[in-house]
Scaffold this active site. Sequence first.
Site, PDB file in Angstrom:
ATOM      1  N   SER A  16       0.826  -1.208   0.000  1.00 50.89           N
ATOM      2  CA  SER A  16       0.000   0.000   0.000  1.00 50.89           C
ATOM      3  C   SER A  16       0.855   1.249   0.000  1.00 50.89           C
ATOM      4  O   SER A  16       1.891   1.295   0.663  1.00 50.89           O
ATOM      5  CB  SER A  16      -0.890   0.021   1.245  1.00 50.89           C
ATOM      6  OG  SER A  16      -1.505   1.287   1.385  1.00 50.89           O
TER       7      SER A  16
ATOM      8  N   ARG B 222      -5.806  -4.548   6.066  1.00 50.41           N
ATOM      9  CA  ARG B 222      -5.899  -4.832   4.631  1.00 50.41           C
ATOM     10  C   ARG B 222      -5.534  -6.293   4.450  1.00 50.41           C
ATOM     11  O   ARG B 222      -4.402  -6.698   4.752  1.00 50.41           O
ATOM     12  CB  ARG B 222      -4.953  -3.926   3.853  1.00 50.41           C
ATOM     13  CG  ARG B 222      -4.694  -4.443   2.445  1.00 50.41           C
ATOM     14  CD  ARG B 222      -3.981  -3.453   1.583  1.00 50.41           C
ATOM     15  NE  ARG B 222      -4.875  -2.356   1.219  1.00 50.41           N
ATOM     16  CZ  ARG B 222      -4.605  -1.443   0.296  1.00 50.41           C
ATOM     17  NH1 ARG B 222      -3.461  -1.473  -0.339  1.00 50.41           N
ATOM     18  NH2 ARG B 222      -5.471  -0.496   0.009  1.00 50.41           N
TER      19      ARG B 222
ATOM     20  N   HIS C 110     -13.810  -2.352  -0.790  1.00 49.24           N
ATOM     21  CA  HIS C 110     -12.855  -1.287  -0.448  1.00 49.24           C
ATOM     22  C   HIS C 110     -13.646  -0.059   0.019  1.00 49.24           C
ATOM     23  O   HIS C 110     -13.673   0.975  -0.655  1.00 49.24           O
ATOM     24  CB  HIS C 110     -11.997  -0.969  -1.685  1.00 49.24           C
ATOM     25  CG  HIS C 110     -10.720  -0.242  -1.375  1.00 49.24           C
ATOM     26  ND1 HIS C 110     -10.332   0.125  -0.098  1.00 49.24           N
ATOM     27  CD2 HIS C 110      -9.726   0.194  -2.205  1.00 49.24           C
ATOM     28  CE1 HIS C 110      -9.157   0.746  -0.163  1.00 49.24           C
ATOM     29  NE2 HIS C 110      -8.778   0.805  -1.409  1.00 49.24           N
TER      30      HIS C 110
ATOM     31  N   GLN D  15     -12.117   3.588   0.297  1.00 52.20           N
ATOM     32  CA  GLN D  15     -11.901   4.193  -1.015  1.00 52.20           C
ATOM     33  C   GLN D  15     -13.172   4.880  -1.504  1.00 52.20           C
ATOM     34  O   GLN D  15     -13.126   6.032  -1.973  1.00 52.20           O
ATOM     35  CB  GLN D  15     -11.466   3.118  -2.023  1.00 52.20           C
ATOM     36  CG  GLN D  15     -11.245   3.656  -3.417  1.00 52.20           C
ATOM     37  CD  GLN D  15     -10.027   4.560  -3.482  1.00 52.20           C
ATOM     38  OE1 GLN D  15      -8.946   4.171  -3.067  1.00 52.20           O
ATOM     39  NE2 GLN D  15     -10.191   5.765  -3.993  1.00 52.20           N
TER      40      GLN D  15
ATOM     41  N   ASP E  11      -9.988   0.827 -12.679  1.00 47.45           N
ATOM     42  CA  ASP E  11      -9.046   0.263 -11.709  1.00 47.45           C
ATOM     43  C   ASP E  11      -8.195  -0.754 -12.470  1.00 47.45           C
ATOM     44  O   ASP E  11      -8.519  -1.104 -13.622  1.00 47.45           O
ATOM     45  CB  ASP E  11      -9.853  -0.413 -10.574  1.00 47.45           C
ATOM     46  CG  ASP E  11      -8.976  -0.928  -9.442  1.00 47.45           C
ATOM     47  OD1 ASP E  11      -7.772  -0.628  -9.393  1.00 47.45           O
ATOM     48  OD2 ASP E  11      -9.519  -1.676  -8.587  1.00 47.45           O
TER      49      ASP E  11
ATOM     50  N   MET F 192      -4.187  -6.945  -6.563  1.00 52.91           N
ATOM     51  CA  MET F 192      -3.174  -7.566  -5.708  1.00 52.91           C
ATOM     52  C   MET F 192      -3.566  -9.014  -5.442  1.00 52.91           C
ATOM     53  O   MET F 192      -4.725  -9.299  -5.115  1.00 52.91           O
ATOM     54  CB  MET F 192      -3.061  -6.774  -4.399  1.00 52.91           C
ATOM     55  CG  MET F 192      -2.416  -5.416  -4.607  1.00 52.91           C
ATOM     56  SD  MET F 192      -2.274  -4.469  -3.080  1.00 52.91           S
ATOM     57  CE  MET F 192      -3.803  -3.522  -3.108  1.00 52.91           C
TER      58      MET F 192
ATOM     59  N   CYS G  69      -8.727   4.613  -8.482  1.00 57.93           N
ATOM     60  CA  CYS G  69      -8.350   4.525  -7.066  1.00 57.93           C
ATOM     61  C   CYS G  69      -6.839   4.486  -6.881  1.00 57.93           C
ATOM     62  O   CYS G  69      -6.344   4.785  -5.804  1.00 57.93           O
ATOM     63  CB  CYS G  69      -9.019   3.324  -6.421  1.00 57.93           C
ATOM     64  SG  CYS G  69      -8.573   1.768  -7.203  1.00 57.93           S
TER      65      CYS G  69
ATOM     66  N   ARG H  17      -8.717  10.236   0.679  1.00 60.08           N
ATOM     67  CA  ARG H  17      -8.595   9.050   1.543  1.00 60.08           C
ATOM     68  C   ARG H  17      -8.330   9.488   2.984  1.00 60.08           C
ATOM     69  O   ARG H  17      -8.921   8.978   3.931  1.00 60.08           O
ATOM     70  CB  ARG H  17      -7.447   8.148   1.056  1.00 60.08           C
ATOM     71  CG  ARG H  17      -7.714   7.479  -0.295  1.00 60.08           C
ATOM     72  CD  ARG H  17      -8.849   6.461  -0.200  1.00 60.08           C
ATOM     73  NE  ARG H  17      -8.586   5.463   0.819  1.00 60.08           N
ATOM     74  CZ  ARG H  17      -7.798   4.383   0.658  1.00 60.08           C
ATOM     75  NH1 ARG H  17      -7.248   4.155  -0.513  1.00 60.08           N
ATOM     76  NH2 ARG H  17      -7.607   3.521   1.643  1.00 60.08           N
TER      77      ARG H  17
HETATM   78  N1   CP Z   1      -6.212   3.067  -3.537  1.00 57.90           N
HETATM   79  C1   CP Z   1      -5.498   2.416  -2.583  1.00 57.90           C
HETATM   80  O1   CP Z   1      -6.046   1.771  -1.686  1.00 57.90           O
HETATM   81  O2   CP Z   1      -4.139   2.568  -2.680  1.00 57.90           O
HETATM   82  P1   CP Z   1      -3.016   1.751  -1.889  1.00 57.90           P
HETATM   83  O3   CP Z   1      -3.099   0.336  -2.365  1.00 57.90           O
HETATM   84  O4   CP Z   1      -1.729   2.429  -2.230  1.00 57.90           O
HETATM   85  O5   CP Z   1      -3.321   1.839  -0.416  1.00 57.90           O
HETATM   86  N1  NVA Z   2      -8.593  -3.637  -7.143  1.00 55.99           N
HETATM   87  C1  NVA Z   2      -7.327  -3.188  -6.626  1.00 55.99           C
HETATM   88  C2  NVA Z   2      -7.502  -1.974  -5.748  1.00 55.99           C
HETATM   89  C3  NVA Z   2      -6.230  -1.410  -5.195  1.00 55.99           C
HETATM   90  C4  NVA Z   2      -6.446  -0.246  -4.286  1.00 55.99           C
HETATM   91  C5  NVA Z   2      -6.680  -4.335  -5.855  1.00 55.99           C
HETATM   92  O1  NVA Z   2      -7.399  -5.031  -5.136  1.00 55.99           O
HETATM   93  O2  NVA Z   2      -5.474  -4.535  -5.971  1.00 55.99           O
END
Ligand code: CP
Ligand code: NVA
Length: 309
Positions: free
Chosen positions: A57, A108, A135, A138, A227, A232, A267, A295
């Site tokens: 993050s 997270r 999320h 966000q 997005d 991730m 985001c 945020r």
């Molecule tokens: N948009 C968001 O949550 O960014 P990070 O993954 O950098 O926290």
């Molecule tokens: N959809 C993305 C959002 C990141 C803030 C993820 O989950 O990686």
Amino acid sequence: VEKTKVKDFIHINDFDKETIKKILDRAIEVKELIKSGERTFQPFKGKTLAMVFAKPSLRTHVSFETGFSLLGGHAVYLAPEDIQMGSREETRDVARILSRFTDIVMARVFTHKDILTLSKYATVPIINGLTDYNHPCQIMADAITLIEHLGRLEGSKVAYVGDGNNVVHSWLELASLFPIHFTCATPKGFEPDAKTVAKARQAGISKIVITNDPKEAVKGADIVYTDVWASMGQKEEAQKRRLMFKGFQVDQNLMDLAGSNALFMHCLPAEKGVEVTEEVIEGPKSIIFAQAENRLHAQNAIMLHVLGE
Ligand code: CP
Ligand code: NVA
């Protein structure tokens, strides 16, 4: 489990519209205070926030840490390798241990079940800083961004183009409380969770359209939102997904179809040249940095709410 706490922040629609409206209003109020340079509002003085990360993050980490300390508290960052939740330490033990040391926990995680387990076993408030499912922080920040840039949240048209996953699910949570027009265009097989869509529709508040046609989705949109195509935990699918998401890139043609007033949101982090062209994300209609800043302010108000301040 002895449970004394009252509030978590896991899904936007765990709350009623009035409460979310109050949090959004408070966020804008405290934003003005912070931006004025005022530093005497210290409601978190003597309190500690634990920030648990099972994923990387930038925004979530820095905005929670700076937000909590700007309001007088102390934040502790826990990297994925520190806790190793689910292997070195059981998830429910993380909740019970952190409850003994801290006043509030932001986490997270990968599977949504983990945030629910943290919530079940913690005696302090748990804030959802992103799961594979949603999320909410966000989209609270995004709601503030709409209020600031469109002058309103209600009645606005948000067209999301791309993968129908966590960010979309939180838009649907918001749409079940506030009347918006939310359209979501995904490739076949990447639609949002059907139960979440059905629940948002059942709320009967918003117009919700799920489609596989990005051109149709963006027509008349106030906001075109995208997005990453590989979230991730899915990075090894990135190549395959680029093929499957062909035609869903937000480019200038798609922005032109939305109309000359349409703004672009993401985001972040973004893969420029993949889900969005450099021209659009760096262009005059892009409000990504104002969006990211919110945020901080959204989360301050969320923390004030769950801590009863
Ligand atoms: N948009 C968001 O949550 O960014 P990070 O993954 O950098 O926290
Ligand atoms: N959809 C993305 C959002 C990141 C803030 C993820 O989950 O990686």
